[in-house]
Design a protein around this motif. Structure first.
Motif, PDB file in Angstrom:
ATOM      1  N   MET A  22      37.178  68.814  49.840  1.00 38.20           N
ATOM      2  CA  MET A  22      37.041  68.986  48.392  1.00 38.20           C
ATOM      3  C   MET A  22      37.909  70.146  47.926  1.00 38.20           C
ATOM      4  N   ASN A  38      29.503  67.713  46.736  1.00 34.78           N
ATOM      5  CA  ASN A  38      30.041  66.393  47.051  1.00 34.78           C
ATOM      6  C   ASN A  38      29.414  65.298  46.179  1.00 34.78           C
ATOM      7  N   MET A  43      33.625  65.924  41.011  1.00 33.04           N
ATOM      8  CA  MET A  43      34.155  66.406  42.278  1.00 33.04           C
ATOM      9  C   MET A  43      35.599  65.961  42.446  1.00 33.04           C
ATOM     10  N   GLY A  45      38.480  65.481  45.215  1.00 31.53           N
ATOM     11  CA  GLY A  45      38.733  65.380  46.649  1.00 31.53           C
ATOM     12  C   GLY A  45      40.089  65.967  47.019  1.00 31.53           C
TER      13      GLY A  45
END
Length: 154
Positions: A22, A38, A43, A45
């Motif tokens: 992340m 997560n 979020m 990545g």
């Protein structure tokens, strides 16, 4: 939102650091406030996401990329980078649930299904925690590797 991530306070150019899977999250939703970034709806990545500035995240294939420092960890000088890198992906993928489900206590019995990249790490962590580890695999050829090389009990 993007302006919240510009001022780096805990790292400087040249520091040995690593980044897991992340690079960002909102840091204010219920999930983020409970260390479950997560599950954050925003979020970002390490790869396959669009960062707040509109750039695409390309993970390990990047020459450079932007990361919220909350998702950066310092790597001590005595840790070789090539041996440390797997801990940032496969390592944390199995370490987190072992800790979360309290399977990090000596004397517990832990079953590891499959002996691929994650399975290898799971065996090593579970053994380091003092667990009795059984590897479950459809490949009999992995038995010797699991027991002899990785220390699984069966």
């Amino acid at each position: 939102m993007y302006n919240n991530f510009i001022k780096v306070q805990n790292f400087k150019a040249g520091d040995r650091v690593g980044v897991g899977c992340m690079v960002g999250s909102c840091r204010s939703c219920e999930n983020c406030l409970n260390d479950l970034e997560n599950y954050c709806p925003d979020m970002k990545g390490t790869y396959g996401s669009t960062y707040y500035d509109g750039t695409k995240t390309l993970g390990g294939y990047s020459d450079i990329f932007v990361v919220d420092e909350h998702f950066v960890i310092r790597i001590p000088d005595n840790m070789p980078l090539d041996l440390t890198a797997p801990l940032l992906c496969a390592g944390i993928t199995v370490y987190s649930p072992l800790k979360y489900f309290r399977l990090d206590k000596p004397g517990l019995h832990v079953g590891v299904v499959g002996l691929g990249g994650l399975g290898h790490m799971a065996v090593k962590f579970a053994k380091a925690f003092g667990a009795k580890v059984t590897v479950i695999s459809t490949s009999i050829g992995k038995k010797d590797e699991a027991i002899t090389r990785l220390g699984a009990d069966s």
